[in-house]
Design a protein around this motif. Structure first.
Motif: not given
Length: 59
Positions: A3-9, A32-33, A46-51, A53-59
Motif C-alpha cells: 500500500q502507498i499513502q498519497i497526500k495532496l500538497v 492536505g487530504s 495515475m500517481v505518476a501523471a500528477v506526481q 501535486l502529490l507526496e507519496v509514502t510507502e506503508l
C-alpha cells in the motif's frame, strides 16, 4: 500487494482538467487530504501523471 499513502500538497486550481479528474479519481479533494491505496499498476500510473501535486509514502 503493498500500500502507498498519497497526500495532496499542491492545489489543482489552474491545472488542466485531466489532472483535476485524476486527483479526484485518486480520492483526494482538498490540500492536505490523504488516502491509503493499493499500489497497483493503474494507481501507479495515475500517481505518476500528477506526481508534481502529490507526496507519496510507502506503508
Amino acid at each position: 500487494m503493498a500500500q502507498i499513502q498519497i497526500k495532496l500538497v499542491k492545489s489543482v486550481i489552474d491545472r488542466p482538467e485531466r489532472q483535476k479528474r485524476t486527483v479526484k479519481a485518486l480520492g483526494l479533494g482538498k490540500i492536505g487530504s490523504t488516502k491509503a491505496v493499493e499500489n497497483t499498476p493503474q494507481v501507479a500510473g495515475m500517481v505518476a501523471a500528477v506526481q508534481h501535486l502529490l507526496e507519496v509514502t510507502e506503508l
